[in-house]
Design an enzyme around this catalytic site. Structure first.
Site, PDB file in Angstrom:
ATOM      1  N   GLU A 120       4.809  18.628   0.973  1.00  0.00           N
ATOM      2  CA  GLU A 120       4.279  17.903   2.133  1.00  0.00           C
ATOM      3  C   GLU A 120       5.289  16.868   2.610  1.00  0.00           C
ATOM      4  O   GLU A 120       4.962  15.967   3.378  1.00  0.00           O
ATOM      5  CB  GLU A 120       2.954  17.230   1.781  1.00  0.00           C
ATOM      6  CG  GLU A 120       1.913  18.233   1.290  1.00  0.00           C
ATOM      7  CD  GLU A 120       0.535  17.646   1.238  1.00  0.00           C
ATOM      8  OE1 GLU A 120      -0.024  17.362   2.303  1.00  0.00           O
ATOM      9  OE2 GLU A 120       0.011  17.466   0.126  1.00  0.00           O
ATOM     10  N   GLY A 172       2.875  13.698   0.901  1.00  0.00           N
ATOM     11  CA  GLY A 172       2.938  13.637   2.361  1.00  0.00           C
ATOM     12  C   GLY A 172       3.993  12.662   2.890  1.00  0.00           C
ATOM     13  O   GLY A 172       4.014  11.497   2.512  1.00  0.00           O
ATOM     14  N   ALA A 176       3.391  10.077  -1.788  1.00  0.00           N
ATOM     15  CA  ALA A 176       3.385  10.048  -0.319  1.00  0.00           C
ATOM     16  C   ALA A 176       4.289   8.923   0.192  1.00  0.00           C
ATOM     17  O   ALA A 176       4.283   7.817  -0.365  1.00  0.00           O
ATOM     18  CB  ALA A 176       1.958   9.842   0.168  1.00  0.00           C
ATOM     19  N   GLY A 235      21.730   2.921  -5.486  1.00  0.00           N
ATOM     20  CA  GLY A 235      22.102   1.557  -5.874  1.00  0.00           C
ATOM     21  C   GLY A 235      20.924   0.633  -6.157  1.00  0.00           C
ATOM     22  O   GLY A 235      21.125  -0.529  -6.524  1.00  0.00           O
ATOM     23  N   ASN A 283       6.571  -2.953  -8.607  1.00  0.00           N
ATOM     24  CA  ASN A 283       5.538  -3.832  -9.161  1.00  0.00           C
ATOM     25  C   ASN A 283       4.832  -4.559  -8.010  1.00  0.00           C
ATOM     26  O   ASN A 283       5.465  -5.286  -7.243  1.00  0.00           O
ATOM     27  CB  ASN A 283       6.168  -4.834 -10.142  1.00  0.00           C
ATOM     28  CG  ASN A 283       5.108  -5.624 -10.876  1.00  0.00           C
ATOM     29  OD1 ASN A 283       4.268  -6.285 -10.257  1.00  0.00           O
ATOM     30  ND2 ASN A 283       5.129  -5.547 -12.192  1.00  0.00           N
TER      31      ASN A 283
HETATM   32  C1  LIG Z   1       2.698   5.439  -9.484  1.00  0.00           C
HETATM   33  C2  LIG Z   1       1.489   6.239  -9.848  1.00  0.00           C
HETATM   34  C3  LIG Z   1       1.889   7.650 -10.265  1.00  0.00           C
HETATM   35  C4  LIG Z   1       0.802   5.519 -11.016  1.00  0.00           C
HETATM   36  O1  LIG Z   1      -0.359   6.215 -11.313  1.00  0.00           O
HETATM   37  P1  LIG Z   1      -0.973   6.195 -12.775  1.00  0.00           P
HETATM   38  O2  LIG Z   1       0.098   6.551 -13.745  1.00  0.00           O
HETATM   39  O3  LIG Z   1      -2.194   7.037 -12.724  1.00  0.00           O
HETATM   40  O4  LIG Z   1      -1.297   4.697 -13.032  1.00  0.00           O
HETATM   41  P2  LIG Z   1      -2.676   3.912 -12.740  1.00  0.00           P
HETATM   42  O5  LIG Z   1      -2.916   3.818 -11.299  1.00  0.00           O
HETATM   43  O6  LIG Z   1      -3.738   4.477 -13.642  1.00  0.00           O
HETATM   44  O7  LIG Z   1      -2.264   2.484 -13.278  1.00  0.00           O
HETATM   45  C5  LIG Z   1      -2.003   2.190 -14.653  1.00  0.00           C
HETATM   46  C6  LIG Z   1      -1.882   0.689 -14.754  1.00  0.00           C
HETATM   47  O8  LIG Z   1      -0.711   0.255 -14.049  1.00  0.00           O
HETATM   48  C7  LIG Z   1      -1.069  -0.644 -12.991  1.00  0.00           C
HETATM   49  N1  LIG Z   1      -0.260  -0.329 -11.841  1.00  0.00           N
HETATM   50  C8  LIG Z   1      -0.179   0.844 -11.176  1.00  0.00           C
HETATM   51  N2  LIG Z   1       0.703   0.740 -10.176  1.00  0.00           N
HETATM   52  C9  LIG Z   1       1.190  -0.528 -10.236  1.00  0.00           C
HETATM   53  C10 LIG Z   1       2.125  -1.247  -9.449  1.00  0.00           C
HETATM   54  N3  LIG Z   1       2.771  -0.692  -8.424  1.00  0.00           N
HETATM   55  N4  LIG Z   1       2.398  -2.521  -9.792  1.00  0.00           N
HETATM   56  C11 LIG Z   1       1.774  -3.115 -10.800  1.00  0.00           C
HETATM   57  N5  LIG Z   1       0.889  -2.465 -11.568  1.00  0.00           N
HETATM   58  C12 LIG Z   1       0.582  -1.204 -11.288  1.00  0.00           C
HETATM   59  C13 LIG Z   1      -2.529  -0.372 -12.732  1.00  0.00           C
HETATM   60  O9  LIG Z   1      -3.161  -1.473 -12.150  1.00  0.00           O
HETATM   61  C14 LIG Z   1      -3.043  -0.048 -14.114  1.00  0.00           C
HETATM   62  O10 LIG Z   1      -3.211  -1.273 -14.776  1.00  0.00           O
HETATM   63  P3  LIG Z   1      -4.218  -1.441 -16.026  1.00  0.00           P
HETATM   64  O11 LIG Z   1      -3.597  -0.716 -17.168  1.00  0.00           O
HETATM   65  O12 LIG Z   1      -4.277  -2.915 -16.205  1.00  0.00           O
HETATM   66  O13 LIG Z   1      -5.532  -0.838 -15.607  1.00  0.00           O
HETATM   67  C15 LIG Z   1       0.499   6.356  -8.664  1.00  0.00           C
HETATM   68  O14 LIG Z   1       0.086   5.066  -8.264  1.00  0.00           O
HETATM   69  C16 LIG Z   1       1.097   7.048  -7.456  1.00  0.00           C
HETATM   70  O15 LIG Z   1       1.719   6.432  -6.598  1.00  0.00           O
HETATM   71  N6  LIG Z   1       0.890   8.396  -7.362  1.00  0.00           N
HETATM   72  C17 LIG Z   1       1.373   9.177  -6.254  1.00  0.00           C
HETATM   73  C18 LIG Z   1       0.197   9.916  -5.620  1.00  0.00           C
HETATM   74  C19 LIG Z   1       0.629  10.583  -4.318  1.00  0.00           C
HETATM   75  O16 LIG Z   1       1.198   9.973  -3.444  1.00  0.00           O
HETATM   76  N7  LIG Z   1       0.369  11.920  -4.237  1.00  0.00           N
HETATM   77  C20 LIG Z   1       0.713  12.698  -3.085  1.00  0.00           C
HETATM   78  C21 LIG Z   1      -0.405  12.724  -2.087  1.00  0.00           C
HETATM   79  S1  LIG Z   1       0.049  13.495  -0.583  1.00  0.00           S
END
Ligand SMILES: CC(C)(COP(=O)(O)OP(=O)(O)OC[C@H]1O[C@@H](n2cnc3c(N)ncnc32)[C@H](O)[C@@H]1OP(=O)(O)O)[C@@H](O)C(=O)NCCC(=O)NCCS
Length: 342
Positions: free
Chosen positions: A219, A236, A262, A285, A317
């Site tokens: 996507e 996306g 995304a 970088g 973060n």
């Molecule tokens: C980065 C990513 C993979 C993390 O997902 P995850 O591994 O499931 O992590 P969670 O959301 O369960 O978060 C785990 C912990 O980290 C923390 N956390 C997550 N992202 C954070 C960030 N950017 N900064 C600070 N803390 C963060 C959460 O609050 C959570 O804290 P807790 O342990 O106190 O509850 C997810 O946020 C992401 O961006 N996925 C991409 C999805 C996407 O775009 N798909 C395509 C659709 S078209």
């Protein structure tokens, strides 16, 4: 042994210059007997050549091919003999830099027919050999001849629909490889390598000399030269950085079973099982805070030092704004790996 062969139906402009060629059955490393037959039927004298073949030559070629057992190519030559459009027989003895439009089209077909992998063919200089054309519902048209053709169509009660004005046509007008789904066909260019099991949604885009190894949900944008490993998904609107203009010279790739979120982006190649948080663009970088398996800071490094490393999660973060990389390795393991070549 020659490098590649194809019988194609093409389009020429009013000056008799090739605009584009459709090769229904291009082949890599054709049998020597097949090339011998082309020598006798078409006066081919070795090297890389695109021969404009007459109906008579094609009929002769068809029967000679049939005798060598190249049945599919023989029946294509037979059909091509009655083509109303010009026919070209292209032989590439080697993968040398192309010197004609039909040669370039043969190479682009080999990629989209999955006979050659991105980076597996010499493609330097192809832009100069690909004319910028109007791609219409009545085929490719030289831009100088377009106003005349538009007027003619209108006067005959038709509308010439222009799908794009570009050097590359869309892949699906030439080949639809097995096992793919492409929601908006205009977004995949000829020369893309679309692996079996790939879905390209409307926001997805695949350039030439780029593509997917296998099952993938695309996507986002796969720039020229970028290859996506099996099981990896592009969210996306995300972006993989190309190397054609302004980018670095690192070849960007994505390993297996990765997820680029995304609106995220990568300017480094990713190893297997990596994730990039939605909205985060990592350039080579970008300074990254590397965290170990217990979330302790190991060191601040540049993203390029994490190129091709597996099992990484990149995120920004949300409280500090710092770009972080989490791994499932201990600080000791990470230090050893990162400084192994110091
Ligand atoms: C980065 C990513 C993979 C993390 O997902 P995850 O591994 O499931 O992590 P969670 O959301 O369960 O978060 C785990 C912990 O980290 C923390 N956390 C997550 N992202 C954070 C960030 N950017 N900064 C600070 N803390 C963060 C959460 O609050 C959570 O804290 P807790 O342990 O106190 O509850 C997810 O946020 C992401 O961006 N996925 C991409 C999805 C996407 O775009 N798909 C395509 C659709 S078209």
């Amino acid at each position: 042994m020659s490098f590649a062969f194809g019988i194609g139906i093409g389009t020429q402009n009013n000056q008799g210059e090739w605009l584009e060629v459709f090769y229904p059955q291009p082949i890599m490393t054709p049998e020597t007997e097949l090339i011998d037959v082309v020598e006798t039927s078409l006066n081919y004298r070795g090297g890389n050549q695109a021969i404009h073949a007459t109906a008579e030559q094609l009929t002769q070629l068809a029967s000679a091919l049939r005798q060598t057992g190249a049945i599919d190519q023989a029946s294509l030559a037979e059909k091509a003999a009655s083509s109303e459009r010009p026919v070209v027989v292209t032989v590439l003895e080697t993968d040398d830099t192309a010197s004609s439009t039909p040669e370039v089209y043969l190479k682009l077909h080999l990629l989209s027919h999955r006979q050659a992998k991105p980076h597996g063919l010499k493609l330097d200089g192809i832009f100069g050999l690909l004319p910028n054309l109007a791609w219409t519902n009545e085929g490719a048209i030289d831009l100088n001849e377009l106003p005349e053709r538009q007027l003619k169509a209108r006067m005959e009660g038709r509308t010439l629909e222009i799908k794009s004005v570009d050097k590359f046509p869309q892949m699906t007008d030439y080949v639809v490889p097995k096992g793919v789904r492409i929601a908006d066909t205009a977004r995949v260019r000829l020369g893309a390598y679309v692996g079996e099991g790939t879905t390209v949604m409307h926001e997805g885009f695949i350039n030439f000399n780029a593509g997917t190894e296998g099952t993938s949900m695309i996507e986002g944008r796969i720039s020229a030269g970028v290859m996506i490993g099996k099981g990896s998904d592009l969210g996306g609107g995300c972006s993989t950085m190309g190397t054609l203009s302004g980018g670095g010279n690192m070849v960007i790739a994505v390993g297996e079973n990765c997820l680029i979120g995304a609106n995220a982006g990568i300017g480094i190649p990713l190893g297997d099982r990596c994730k990039v948080e939605a909205g985060l663009y990592i350039t080579a970088g970008t300074k990254v805070a590397l965290l170990d398996d217990s979330n302790t800071l190991v060191e601040i490094i540049k993203a390029r030092d994490l190129a091709n490393k597996p099992d990484l999660l990149f995120r920004r973060n949300s409280q500090t704004g710092a770009v972080e990389c989490k791994t499932n390795q201990s600080a000791i393991e990470l230090n050893e790996e990162l400084h192994a070549n110091n």
